[in-house]
Scaffold this motif. Structure first.
Motif, PDB file in Angstrom:
ATOM      1  N   PHE A  89      -8.350  12.856   4.859  1.00 30.89           N
ATOM      2  CA  PHE A  89      -8.051  11.607   4.163  1.00 30.89           C
ATOM      3  C   PHE A  89      -7.723  11.870   2.695  1.00 30.89           C
ATOM      4  CE2 PHE A  89      -9.726   7.928   1.704  1.00 30.89           C
ATOM      5  CZ  PHE A  89      -8.786   6.983   2.108  1.00 30.89           C
TER       6      PHE A  89
ATOM      7  N   SER B 133       4.562   7.687   0.979  1.00 37.00           N
ATOM      8  CA  SER B 133       4.259   8.096   2.349  1.00 37.00           C
ATOM      9  C   SER B 133       4.205   9.601   2.521  1.00 37.00           C
ATOM     10  CB  SER B 133       5.327   7.518   3.291  1.00 37.00           C
ATOM     11  OG  SER B 133       6.610   7.968   2.892  1.00 37.00           O
TER      12      SER B 133
ATOM     13  N   GLU C 203      -1.689   3.821  10.884  1.00 41.03           N
ATOM     14  CA  GLU C 203      -2.251   4.265   9.624  1.00 41.03           C
ATOM     15  C   GLU C 203      -2.465   3.119   8.643  1.00 41.03           C
ATOM     16  OE1 GLU C 203      -0.628   8.774   9.103  1.00 41.03           O
ATOM     17  OE2 GLU C 203       0.729   7.153   8.514  1.00 41.03           O
TER      18      GLU C 203
ATOM     19  N   LEU D 267       1.229   4.192  -2.887  1.00 38.81           N
ATOM     20  CA  LEU D 267       0.753   5.543  -2.612  1.00 38.81           C
ATOM     21  C   LEU D 267       1.862   6.525  -2.296  1.00 38.81           C
ATOM     22  CD1 LEU D 267      -2.200   4.443  -0.369  1.00 38.81           C
ATOM     23  CD2 LEU D 267      -2.420   5.494  -2.607  1.00 38.81           C
TER      24      LEU D 267
ATOM     25  N   CYS E 202       0.834  -1.209   0.000  1.00 36.83           N
ATOM     26  CA  CYS E 202       0.000   0.000   0.000  1.00 36.83           C
ATOM     27  C   CYS E 202       0.860   1.247   0.000  1.00 36.83           C
ATOM     28  CB  CYS E 202      -0.923   0.002   1.218  1.00 36.83           C
ATOM     29  SG  CYS E 202      -2.158  -1.300   1.229  1.00 36.83           S
TER      30      CYS E 202
ATOM     31  N   ALA F 177      -6.839   3.673   0.885  1.00 36.96           N
ATOM     32  CA  ALA F 177      -6.320   4.535  -0.174  1.00 36.96           C
ATOM     33  C   ALA F 177      -5.774   3.710  -1.330  1.00 36.96           C
ATOM     34  CB  ALA F 177      -5.229   5.449   0.386  1.00 36.96           C
TER      35      ALA F 177
ATOM     36  N   LEU G  92      -5.857   3.099   6.819  1.00 40.39           N
ATOM     37  CA  LEU G  92      -6.045   4.182   5.861  1.00 40.39           C
ATOM     38  C   LEU G  92      -5.209   3.964   4.612  1.00 40.39           C
ATOM     39  CD1 LEU G  92      -6.124   7.102   8.421  1.00 40.39           C
ATOM     40  CD2 LEU G  92      -8.045   6.197   7.118  1.00 40.39           C
ATOM     41  N   PHE G  93      -4.010   3.420   4.760  1.00 39.35           N
ATOM     42  CA  PHE G  93      -3.209   3.093   3.591  1.00 39.35           C
ATOM     43  C   PHE G  93      -3.896   2.020   2.748  1.00 39.35           C
ATOM     44  CE2 PHE G  93       0.649   5.011   5.629  1.00 39.35           C
ATOM     45  CZ  PHE G  93       0.983   5.846   4.577  1.00 39.35           C
TER      46      PHE G  93
ATOM     47  N   PRO H 255       2.746  13.347   2.262  1.00 37.29           N
ATOM     48  CA  PRO H 255       1.432  13.962   2.107  1.00 37.29           C
ATOM     49  C   PRO H 255       1.383  15.007   1.012  1.00 37.29           C
ATOM     50  CG  PRO H 255       2.568  14.927   3.972  1.00 37.29           C
ATOM     51  CD  PRO H 255       3.455  13.818   3.466  1.00 37.29           C
TER      52      PRO H 255
ATOM     53  N   ARG I 205      -4.208  13.854   2.616  1.00 40.11           N
ATOM     54  CA  ARG I 205      -2.998  13.179   3.082  1.00 40.11           C
ATOM     55  C   ARG I 205      -2.793  11.810   2.453  1.00 40.11           C
ATOM     56  NH1 ARG I 205      -0.975  12.388   9.358  1.00 40.11           N
ATOM     57  NH2 ARG I 205       0.895  11.165   8.860  1.00 40.11           N
ATOM     58  N   TRP I 206      -3.863  11.020   2.367  1.00 40.92           N
ATOM     59  CA  TRP I 206      -3.703   9.643   1.889  1.00 40.92           C
ATOM     60  C   TRP I 206      -4.041   9.483   0.413  1.00 40.92           C
ATOM     61  CZ3 TRP I 206      -5.082  10.662   6.921  1.00 40.92           C
ATOM     62  CH2 TRP I 206      -4.287  10.071   7.903  1.00 40.92           C
TER      63      TRP I 206
END
Length: 327
Positions: free
Chosen positions: A101, A19, A67, A17, A13, A74, A70-71, A21, A104-105
């Motif tokens: 969300f 890390s 987190e 994505l 993840c 996302a 959330l990762f 932000p 940031r993610w």
């Protein structure tokens, strides 16, 4: 969300994505098509500050301390087989946390970030939309009253109101000038189901169907996507009242009819479920649906359930995605 997520998935993840932000450039909506997804994100409203939650909603499963969840969420939204222009979310956090969300993610991928009120304590519906889709109007129906009040529900603060969660609709205009409505809803669950609750669910389906037709009088292309907590075919309780709640979405009103763009997918794949749940993992249920008016359904080219391993970990529901082609 259960803690059976493997560390390798979290690493994946983060790799997908990043890390940082720092917002990344967002893709404009494709001019010749539109992709809509519906996603019940299990207990998303609990992924942020627990102290913002009402007392009854705290720690129903566990306290989230990192987190990882959330990762995972996302990463699901960024998968090639999701990557939707519009995402309808159930069990959402509030709008402030949803904006966090997204920033940031999701690296600011979505331009419209909107949470909608409901009558279930601590839960929101939400919608995300990419740049290029202009918001013309927003309508919420959580204050609609029930024609047969009196049914109580542990999760419903206002039992005289018809809907426990939603619905809400957003009217969009794309860059080519096409105008359409997209709505989201989360209907009564079947936890401790009863004939009275099933009849309540039928009334919600019938009113939601009528709302779609009312909105179609304003703009003929209408879609509603969400967790309907019902699959096609009568269950034990529905046999007692001799009806199938979900089919009331398809009952013609005068000469107008909604179309289920997911019914065929479920019929062709009897073992395919959108709710895979930890309680009964061997008995998935296809309870997340997308309905459209004729003018919108005629543009559908494909529909699918996202079954990526990350999606299996991120929530007890899998996203459902529909692709439209305007050409």
């Amino acid at each position: 969300m259960k803690r059976y997520a493997a560390a390798a998935l979290t690493v994946l993840c983060i790799a997908l994505l990043g890390s940082s932000p720092t917002p990344a450039p967002a893709r404009d909506a494709a001019p010749d098509g539109l992709r809509i997804a519906t996603y019940n994100i299990e207990n998303m409203m609990m992924l942020f500050d627990q102290h913002r939650m009402p007392e009854r909603s705290r720690n129903r499963t566990e306290m989230f301390r990192d987190e990882e969840d959330l990762f995972e969420i996302a990463a699901v939204t960024a998968l090639p087989d999701m990557d939707a222009d519009i995402i309808c979310i159930q069990e959402s956090c509030d709008e402030a946390m949803l904006r966090l969300f997204n920033e940031r993610w999701l690296h600011g991928r979505y331009a419209m970030v909107r949470a909608f009120r409901g009558n279930t304590d601590g839960q929101f519906l939400a919608m995300l939309a990419r740049p290029g889709l202009e918001v013309l109007d927003v309508r919420e129906y959580f204050e609609d009253l029930d024609s047969q009040p009196g049914l109580t529900d542990d999760n419903n603060d206002a039992p005289a109101r018809l809907f426990n969660r939603g619905p809400a609709f957003v009217k969009f205009r794309d860059e080519a000038g096409r105008v359409f409505w997209v709505g989201t809803v989360h209907l009564k669950s079947k936890w401790n189901d009863s004939p009275a609750a099933a009849r309540w669910r039928v009334r919600m389906m019938a009113r939601l169907r009528d709302i779609c037709h009312e909105l179609a009088a304003d703009a003929p292309m209408v879609a509603v996507a969400g967790d309907f907590n019902d699959s096609f075919g009568q269950d034990r309780i529905e046999r007692e009242i001799d009806t199938d709640a979900i089919t009331h979405m398809l009952t013609p009103v005068d000469d107008r009819t909604l179309h289920s763009v997911t019914r065929g997918l479920a019929a062709d794949n009897p073992q395919l479920g959108t709710w895979h749940g930890a309680i009964k993992p061997s008995a998935p249920s296809f309870i997340d649906h997308i309905f459209m008016t004729t003018h919108m359904a005629e543009h559908v080219t494909d529909v699918w359930v996202v079954q990526n391993p990350i999606a299996l970990v991120a929530s007890d529901h899998l996203p459902v995605v529909v692709q439209l082609d305007w050409r």
